[in-house]
Design an enzyme around this catalytic site. Structure first.
Site, PDB file in Angstrom:
ATOM      1  N   ARG A 144       0.852  -1.198   0.000  1.00 30.04           N
ATOM      2  CA  ARG A 144       0.000   0.000   0.000  1.00 30.04           C
ATOM      3  C   ARG A 144       0.880   1.237   0.000  1.00 30.04           C
ATOM      4  NH1 ARG A 144      -3.277  -0.180   4.986  1.00 30.04           N
ATOM      5  NH2 ARG A 144      -4.706  -1.519   3.834  1.00 30.04           N
ATOM      6  N   ARG A 258      -3.722   2.188  17.397  1.00 33.98           N
ATOM      7  CA  ARG A 258      -4.444   1.559  16.287  1.00 33.98           C
ATOM      8  C   ARG A 258      -4.303   2.463  15.067  1.00 33.98           C
ATOM      9  NH1 ARG A 258      -6.787  -1.950  13.576  1.00 33.98           N
ATOM     10  NH2 ARG A 258      -8.499  -3.301  14.232  1.00 33.98           N
ATOM     11  N   LYS A 259      -4.891   2.076  13.938  1.00 34.96           N
ATOM     12  CA  LYS A 259      -4.806   2.917  12.746  1.00 34.96           C
ATOM     13  C   LYS A 259      -5.583   4.215  12.949  1.00 34.96           C
ATOM     14  CE  LYS A 259      -8.728   0.913  10.183  1.00 34.96           C
ATOM     15  NZ  LYS A 259      -9.120   0.234   8.937  1.00 34.96           N
ATOM     16  N   GLY A 515     -15.756  -7.824   2.410  1.00 38.18           N
ATOM     17  CA  GLY A 515     -15.640  -9.267   2.581  1.00 38.18           C
ATOM     18  C   GLY A 515     -15.713  -9.766   4.005  1.00 38.18           C
ATOM     19  N   CYS A 520     -13.688  -2.803   5.187  1.00 42.06           N
ATOM     20  CA  CYS A 520     -12.854  -1.951   4.338  1.00 42.06           C
ATOM     21  C   CYS A 520     -13.663  -1.363   3.182  1.00 42.06           C
ATOM     22  CB  CYS A 520     -11.668  -2.740   3.791  1.00 42.06           C
ATOM     23  SG  CYS A 520     -10.548  -3.353   5.063  1.00 42.06           S
ATOM     24  N   GLY A 521     -14.732  -2.053   2.783  1.00 38.22           N
ATOM     25  CA  GLY A 521     -15.591  -1.561   1.718  1.00 38.22           C
ATOM     26  C   GLY A 521     -16.620  -0.545   2.187  1.00 38.22           C
TER      27      GLY A 521
END
Length: 597
Positions: A144, A258-259, A515, A520-521
């Site tokens: 990424r 965390r992110k 998924g 993430c979607g």
């Protein structure tokens, strides 16, 4: 575009200056019917008072040692496994001390025999943007990048194409929901050379995964948008430079709990989706000065999804970086590091209360000052969201941009080379990526538009896709991602194609696929969202399925969608979607439409 050639120190951050900005109400013909009155885009709310927080709780949990920030001994009880990995060896050493060279010379078998090197490939390499696909592509990685504001060049695109081409069927690229590139198929021995190649074309993958700041998002048509409030590119560029210390590595903010996501809003359309970011800069003036009101805490996770809330704070354009630094340090210092499902920044805000969290941010600002939010928000709340796909005039006379639909964001090496050629031949060699996984070619002379529209690639990446395809978004799915429960990209296209044959719709409908519960979607912001799960068919047999979400909104009246139907087998999904479109979006069955004709 603002360029920085030095690594910014903490002392220099407060002196960063931006060009002066002239703000005018929209006057283009496309919005002439809209009001020129600036209104509040995010309703002001009363600060949430937190419970009294013990002074000991406000002691920073990390300390600096040899240039890296580590968790103090006294706070190591009950931490999660990823935190233990970071304590054993700081992940940034793989880059900053060039440990990646040694790792790249080891076989996967050697790596897997030792715990610390196994942790390297499964955890620490994510700090370099490398994600091992152990479950489905053992020994191969997704990489990424960092692409602030989604802006890239033809040279960068060709380089990425050259990287993935060598991996054959395993190599491809995806446009992500953060205006970013992800390339697939990478093997470890190639990584040192890839990192050097990225640097040569002005790219980096540094600090793009795990407990780091993600790609700064901005207006995809920044600088060319006739109706923009502010060009977001200088701000997103500066944020990215700060976050990675000009791609040299910034260990002061790489040990977050965390992110963490950030965006800068520059348009009334809110293309940047501020409500799902940990920090969103919302343009606002105050006493004649331009700056930003702040939203904080937006995030998605398997156990909880939350919209960003007002911090009741405003910063001038000059303080964009000091504010970002202060928020990150407050989160780094105080964030919970136990259960990973409770470590995003909103959990800390919940614990301290908005005022308590604001006080910690203020404490870390230059001169320990932080102004209250401005009532002069520059975003028009009733703005009708525009479509950037297709041909559109730029603010620069005689030039246009074209938005191309990239089906579920998947791009092959040949596609990337062609996109680069089109950008060079018809534009300025620049491409823009969007959070809906599409691509924009800007700076096209109007005299070249007719020739561009005849290019073969536009048959695949259409500027005028079918209406249901326009808003289709899909995460990686289990083709490559080990966490995904179902296949998403091919299935999203197949289901949409089948639905299009059955019903006609007259309005865009945003359909998002993800998924797994990591979402993430971003299914919760879609009109219709599909979250992968295991379901049971009519015979009780386990099959791939989805939980269906409905009613997510983006824009000034944003809110998250709600669960509509649970555990629908994918093979039974088409009639469910058709029914939703007819009942909730005014779709007409094609057989009835044809009969009426």
């Amino acid at each position: 575009m603002l360029q920085l050639s030095i690594i910014m120190s903490s002392a220099s951050l407060s002196s960063v200056r931006f060009p002066s900005v002239q703000l005018l109400p929209s006057s283009s013909s496309s919005s002439s019917s809209r009001p020129n009155t600036w209104v509040l885009a995010t309703p002001a709310v009363a600060p949430v008072a937190g419970a009294e927080v013990d002074a000991a709780r406000l002691e920073p949990r990390v300390e600096e040692k040899d240039g890296y920030f580590v968790l103090k001994e006294k706070f190591r009880g009950g931490i999660n496994p990823q935190e233990k990995v970071k304590i054993e060896k700081d992940p940034m050493k793989l880059f900053m001390e060039n440990e990646i060279e040694e790792l790249a010379n080891m076989s996967m078998e050697e790596i897997d025999k030792a715990k610390i090197t196994k942790d390297d490939i499964d955890v620490r390499l994510k700090w370099l943007g490398l994600f091992h696909r152990r479950k489905h592509q053992y020994g191969r990685f997704m990489m990424r990048l960092k692409l602030p504001n989604g802006v890239t060049t033809s040279a960068q695109t060709r380089y990425l194409a050259s990287v993935i081409r060598k991996y054959g069927k395993d190599g491809c690229a995806d446009v992500t929901t953060r205006q970013n590139w992800q390339i697939r198929g990478v093997v470890l021995p190639d990584v040192p050379d890839i990192l050097k190649g990225l640097a040569e074309v002005g790219l980096t993958s540094l600090q793009s995964g795990m407990d780091n700041v993600r790609n700064p998002v901005g207006n995809p048509i920044a600088g060319i948008d006739p109706d923009e409030i502010i060009d977001t590119r200088p701000y997103t560029n500066l944020l990215s430079h700060f976050i990675t210390a000009n791609a040299q590595g910034n260990p002061t903010i790489t040990n977050l709990p965390r992110k963490w996501n950030v965006c800068v809003v520059g348009t009334h359309d809110l293309f940047e989706h501020p409500h799902i970011n940990d920090l969103a800069y919302m343009p606002a003036t105050k006493n004649g000065r331009f700056g930003f009101n702040l939203l904080v805490g937006g995030f998605f996770s398997p156990k909880r999804c939350a919209e960003a809330i007002p911090l009741d704070a405003w910063v001038s354009a000059d303080d964009v970086i000091p504010l970002c630094k202060a928020v990150l340090e407050a989160y780094r210092d105080l964030g919970y590091r136990g259960n990973r499902q409770k470590t995003r920044m909103m959990w800390l805000i919940d614990e301290l209360g908005v005022e308590g969290f604001r006080a910690e941010v203020k404490k870390r600002m230059p001169e320990q000052k932080l102004e209250r939010a401005s009532s002069e928000d520059l975003i028009q709340k009733q703005w009708e969201r525009r479509d950037y796909l297709g041909l559109h005039p730029q603010k620069q006379e005689g030039f246009s941009y074209v938005g191309l639909h990239v089906p579920v964001g998947r791009v092959q090496a040949d596609d990337m080379d062609e996109l680069a050629r089109l950008a060079d031949t018809y534009g300025s060699g620049e491409l823009r990526l969007t959070v809906e996984q599409n691509i924009i070619i800007p700076h096209i002379e109007n005299s070249k538009l007719e020739a561009l529209l005849k290019e073969p690639l536009l048959n695949k990446f259409s500027p005028e896709p079918p209406i249901l395809m326009k808003g289709l978004v899909a995460c990686t799915g289990n083709q490559f991602c080990g966490q995904a429960i179902i296949e998403t990209k091919a299935r999203a296209l197949k289901v949409t194609e089948e639905v299009q044959r059955l019903v006609a719709v007259t309005q865009p409908v945003r359909m998002h696929w993800t998924g797994c519960p990591n979402t993430c979607g971003q299914v919760q912001v879609a009109d219709i969202g599909f979250l992968g799960c295991m379901a049971r068919d009519e015979n009780g047999k386990p099959v791939e399925g989805v939980d269906v979400f409905l009613g997510g909104r983006i824009g000034s009246d944003s809110h998250l969608g709600e669960l509509y139907k649970k555990g629908v087998p994918c093979k039974n999904l088409v009639p469910v979607v058709v029914d939703i479109l007819v009942k909730h979006f005014g779709a007409v069955p094609r057989e009835r439409e044809e009969a009426e004709d």
